[in-house]
Design a protein around this motif. Structure first.
Motif, PDB file in Angstrom:
ATOM      1  N   SER A 180     -11.731   2.432  -3.250  1.00  0.00           N
ATOM      2  CA  SER A 180     -12.865   3.256  -3.667  1.00  0.00           C
ATOM      3  C   SER A 180     -12.760   3.609  -5.148  1.00  0.00           C
ATOM      4  CB  SER A 180     -12.926   4.535  -2.829  1.00  0.00           C
ATOM      5  OG  SER A 180     -11.764   5.301  -3.037  1.00  0.00           O
ATOM      6  N   GLN A 181     -13.916   3.709  -5.790  1.00  0.00           N
ATOM      7  CA  GLN A 181     -14.028   4.178  -7.167  1.00  0.00           C
ATOM      8  C   GLN A 181     -15.273   5.056  -7.248  1.00  0.00           C
ATOM      9  OE1 GLN A 181     -13.363   1.603 -10.569  1.00  0.00           O
ATOM     10  NE2 GLN A 181     -13.047  -0.082  -9.147  1.00  0.00           N
ATOM     11  N   HIS A 182     -15.122   6.214  -7.888  1.00  0.00           N
ATOM     12  CA  HIS A 182     -16.244   7.134  -8.023  1.00  0.00           C
ATOM     13  C   HIS A 182     -16.301   7.650  -9.449  1.00  0.00           C
ATOM     14  CE1 HIS A 182     -16.597   7.432  -3.648  1.00  0.00           C
ATOM     15  NE2 HIS A 182     -15.286   7.516  -3.628  1.00  0.00           N
ATOM     16  N   PHE A 183     -17.502   7.738  -9.980  1.00  0.00           N
ATOM     17  CA  PHE A 183     -17.746   8.422 -11.240  1.00  0.00           C
ATOM     18  C   PHE A 183     -18.803   9.472 -10.932  1.00  0.00           C
ATOM     19  CE2 PHE A 183     -19.785   9.004 -15.375  1.00  0.00           C
ATOM     20  CZ  PHE A 183     -18.662   9.321 -16.122  1.00  0.00           C
ATOM     21  N   ALA A 184     -18.518  10.724 -11.279  1.00  0.00           N
ATOM     22  CA  ALA A 184     -19.423  11.798 -10.884  1.00  0.00           C
ATOM     23  C   ALA A 184     -19.585  12.827 -11.979  1.00  0.00           C
ATOM     24  CB  ALA A 184     -18.892  12.476  -9.624  1.00  0.00           C
ATOM     25  N   PHE A 185     -20.735  13.472 -11.969  1.00  0.00           N
ATOM     26  CA  PHE A 185     -21.002  14.631 -12.800  1.00  0.00           C
ATOM     27  C   PHE A 185     -21.051  15.841 -11.880  1.00  0.00           C
ATOM     28  CE2 PHE A 185     -22.989  11.184 -15.195  1.00  0.00           C
ATOM     29  CZ  PHE A 185     -22.381  11.372 -16.428  1.00  0.00           C
ATOM     30  N   GLY A 186     -20.443  16.933 -12.298  1.00  0.00           N
ATOM     31  CA  GLY A 186     -20.440  18.131 -11.466  1.00  0.00           C
ATOM     32  C   GLY A 186     -20.934  19.335 -12.224  1.00  0.00           C
ATOM     33  N   PHE A 187     -21.602  20.212 -11.513  1.00  0.00           N
ATOM     34  CA  PHE A 187     -22.092  21.465 -12.071  1.00  0.00           C
ATOM     35  C   PHE A 187     -21.740  22.575 -11.097  1.00  0.00           C
ATOM     36  CE2 PHE A 187     -24.907  18.156 -13.611  1.00  0.00           C
ATOM     37  CZ  PHE A 187     -24.854  18.374 -14.982  1.00  0.00           C
ATOM     38  N   SER A 224      -8.134   5.573   8.332  1.00  0.00           N
ATOM     39  CA  SER A 224      -8.649   6.936   8.481  1.00  0.00           C
ATOM     40  C   SER A 224      -8.293   7.828   7.293  1.00  0.00           C
ATOM     41  CB  SER A 224      -8.116   7.558   9.771  1.00  0.00           C
ATOM     42  OG  SER A 224      -6.704   7.590   9.729  1.00  0.00           O
ATOM     43  N   ALA A 225      -7.374   7.401   6.417  1.00  0.00           N
ATOM     44  CA  ALA A 225      -6.992   8.211   5.257  1.00  0.00           C
ATOM     45  C   ALA A 225      -6.626   7.296   4.100  1.00  0.00           C
ATOM     46  CB  ALA A 225      -5.831   9.125   5.593  1.00  0.00           C
ATOM     47  N   GLY A 226      -6.719   7.819   2.893  1.00  0.00           N
ATOM     48  CA  GLY A 226      -6.359   7.070   1.693  1.00  0.00           C
ATOM     49  C   GLY A 226      -5.903   8.016   0.602  1.00  0.00           C
ATOM     50  N   LEU A 227      -5.352   7.449  -0.446  1.00  0.00           N
ATOM     51  CA  LEU A 227      -4.853   8.227  -1.574  1.00  0.00           C
ATOM     52  C   LEU A 227      -5.590   7.786  -2.831  1.00  0.00           C
ATOM     53  CD1 LEU A 227      -2.704  10.309  -2.428  1.00  0.00           C
ATOM     54  CD2 LEU A 227      -1.175   8.408  -2.875  1.00  0.00           C
ATOM     55  N   SER A 228      -6.061   8.751  -3.630  1.00  0.00           N
ATOM     56  CA  SER A 228      -6.814   8.459  -4.848  1.00  0.00           C
ATOM     57  C   SER A 228      -6.255   9.250  -6.021  1.00  0.00           C
ATOM     58  CB  SER A 228      -8.290   8.829  -4.673  1.00  0.00           C
ATOM     59  OG  SER A 228      -8.884   8.084  -3.657  1.00  0.00           O
ATOM     60  N   LEU A 229      -6.599   8.792  -7.217  1.00  0.00           N
ATOM     61  CA  LEU A 229      -6.238   9.463  -8.460  1.00  0.00           C
ATOM     62  C   LEU A 229      -7.484  10.107  -9.040  1.00  0.00           C
ATOM     63  CD1 LEU A 229      -4.169   9.885 -10.823  1.00  0.00           C
ATOM     64  CD2 LEU A 229      -5.065   7.771 -11.767  1.00  0.00           C
ATOM     65  N   LEU A 230      -7.368  11.341  -9.533  1.00  0.00           N
ATOM     66  CA  LEU A 230      -8.489  12.072 -10.118  1.00  0.00           C
ATOM     67  C   LEU A 230      -8.229  12.311 -11.596  1.00  0.00           C
ATOM     68  CD1 LEU A 230     -11.051  13.957  -9.978  1.00  0.00           C
ATOM     69  CD2 LEU A 230      -9.447  15.808  -9.567  1.00  0.00           C
ATOM     70  N   LEU A 231      -9.211  11.978 -12.425  1.00  0.00           N
ATOM     71  CA  LEU A 231      -9.209  12.299 -13.850  1.00  0.00           C
ATOM     72  C   LEU A 231     -10.543  12.970 -14.161  1.00  0.00           C
ATOM     73  CD1 LEU A 231      -7.893   8.905 -15.228  1.00  0.00           C
ATOM     74  CD2 LEU A 231      -6.585  10.995 -14.953  1.00  0.00           C
ATOM     75  N   ALA A 232     -10.508  14.117 -14.856  1.00  0.00           N
ATOM     76  CA  ALA A 232     -11.747  14.830 -15.138  1.00  0.00           C
ATOM     77  C   ALA A 232     -11.647  15.562 -16.472  1.00  0.00           C
ATOM     78  CB  ALA A 232     -12.058  15.829 -14.030  1.00  0.00           C
ATOM     79  N   VAL A 233     -12.792  15.701 -17.130  1.00  0.00           N
ATOM     80  CA  VAL A 233     -12.926  16.552 -18.316  1.00  0.00           C
ATOM     81  C   VAL A 233     -14.103  17.468 -18.067  1.00  0.00           C
ATOM     82  CG1 VAL A 233     -11.916  14.910 -19.947  1.00  0.00           C
ATOM     83  CG2 VAL A 233     -14.369  14.894 -19.547  1.00  0.00           C
ATOM     84  N   GLY A 234     -14.044  18.664 -18.644  1.00  0.00           N
ATOM     85  CA  GLY A 234     -15.130  19.583 -18.391  1.00  0.00           C
ATOM     86  C   GLY A 234     -15.212  20.701 -19.407  1.00  0.00           C
ATOM     87  N   TYR A 235     -16.237  21.509 -19.213  1.00  0.00           N
ATOM     88  CA  TYR A 235     -16.508  22.626 -20.100  1.00  0.00           C
ATOM     89  C   TYR A 235     -16.957  23.804 -19.253  1.00  0.00           C
ATOM     90  CZ  TYR A 235     -18.791  25.449 -23.677  1.00  0.00           C
ATOM     91  OH  TYR A 235     -19.160  26.478 -24.494  1.00  0.00           O
ATOM     92  N   MET A 236     -16.423  24.990 -19.546  1.00  0.00           N
ATOM     93  CA  MET A 236     -16.811  26.225 -18.858  1.00  0.00           C
ATOM     94  C   MET A 236     -17.489  27.134 -19.880  1.00  0.00           C
ATOM     95  SD  MET A 236     -13.547  26.838 -16.338  1.00  0.00           S
ATOM     96  CE  MET A 236     -12.323  26.909 -17.622  1.00  0.00           C
ATOM     97  N   LEU A 277     -20.497  28.990 -16.288  1.00  0.00           N
ATOM     98  CA  LEU A 277     -21.132  27.759 -15.825  1.00  0.00           C
ATOM     99  C   LEU A 277     -20.150  26.634 -16.076  1.00  0.00           C
ATOM    100  CD1 LEU A 277     -24.782  28.007 -17.166  1.00  0.00           C
ATOM    101  CD2 LEU A 277     -24.046  28.075 -14.800  1.00  0.00           C
ATOM    102  N   ILE A 278     -19.924  25.785 -15.079  1.00  0.00           N
ATOM    103  CA  ILE A 278     -18.927  24.729 -15.188  1.00  0.00           C
ATOM    104  C   ILE A 278     -19.635  23.378 -15.151  1.00  0.00           C
ATOM    105  CG2 ILE A 278     -16.873  23.718 -14.160  1.00  0.00           C
ATOM    106  CD1 ILE A 278     -16.441  26.455 -12.793  1.00  0.00           C
ATOM    107  N   MET A 279     -19.308  22.503 -16.109  1.00  0.00           N
ATOM    108  CA  MET A 279     -19.831  21.149 -16.159  1.00  0.00           C
ATOM    109  C   MET A 279     -18.639  20.195 -16.244  1.00  0.00           C
ATOM    110  SD  MET A 279     -22.770  22.060 -18.904  1.00  0.00           S
ATOM    111  CE  MET A 279     -21.818  23.407 -19.570  1.00  0.00           C
ATOM    112  N   THR A 280     -18.605  19.176 -15.385  1.00  0.00           N
ATOM    113  CA  THR A 280     -17.482  18.243 -15.374  1.00  0.00           C
ATOM    114  C   THR A 280     -17.963  16.801 -15.285  1.00  0.00           C
ATOM    115  OG1 THR A 280     -17.250  18.262 -12.959  1.00  0.00           O
ATOM    116  CG2 THR A 280     -15.976  19.891 -14.183  1.00  0.00           C
ATOM    117  N   GLY A 324     -17.039  29.092 -24.936  1.00  0.00           N
ATOM    118  CA  GLY A 324     -16.495  28.684 -23.644  1.00  0.00           C
ATOM    119  C   GLY A 324     -15.152  28.002 -23.796  1.00  0.00           C
ATOM    120  N   ARG A 325     -14.714  27.421 -22.683  1.00  0.00           N
ATOM    121  CA  ARG A 325     -13.415  26.757 -22.642  1.00  0.00           C
ATOM    122  C   ARG A 325     -13.578  25.322 -22.148  1.00  0.00           C
ATOM    123  NH1 ARG A 325     -10.179  30.635 -18.820  1.00  0.00           N
ATOM    124  NH2 ARG A 325     -12.087  30.405 -17.636  1.00  0.00           N
ATOM    125  N   SER A 326     -12.794  24.427 -22.705  1.00  0.00           N
ATOM    126  CA  SER A 326     -12.789  23.037 -22.237  1.00  0.00           C
ATOM    127  C   SER A 326     -11.527  22.824 -21.398  1.00  0.00           C
ATOM    128  CB  SER A 326     -12.831  22.067 -23.408  1.00  0.00           C
ATOM    129  OG  SER A 326     -11.716  22.274 -24.248  1.00  0.00           O
TER     130      SER A 326
END
Length: 105
Positions: free
Chosen positions: A94-101, A50-62, A71-74, A12-14
């Protein structure tokens, strides 16, 4: 921006992903107006912007499961960059930590 590497894994690919996110508030409802200190003090029903600005950082594997399917996991971290509270004496970021599939096809 999404940076993909084909050479780290054989099956796969990271990837590394980063960028900005524009957040929109869909609803704001206090559960109990009479006992909620913020709503009683200010008398204003809207306490957050009604609106805000956030920064996104993610690592994942396909992981390749077919000729065109992955199959994608992040793992994602999102951090608010703007204060979402309307009153001057309140601060809300706001702060969020999430796992995605997911499945790419």
């Amino acid at each position: 921006m999404k940076l993909i590497s084909n050479t780290l894994f054989r099956t796969g690919r990271s990837f590394i992903q980063y960028g900005g996110i524009l957040d929109f508030k869909l609803d704001e409802t206090a559960i109990d107006y009479q006992n909620n200190y913020i709503y009683r003090r200010d008398g204003n029903l809207d306490q957050f912007t009604s609106a805000g600005l956030s920064l996104l950082l993610a690592v994942g594997y396909m992981h390749r499961v077919g000729p065109t399917n992955d199959l994608i996991m992040t793992m994602q971290y999102q951090r608010g960059l703007t204060n979402n509270a309307i009153p001057d004496n309140m601060w809300s970021i706001s702060q969020h930590f999430a796992f995605g599939f997911g499945l790419s096809f």
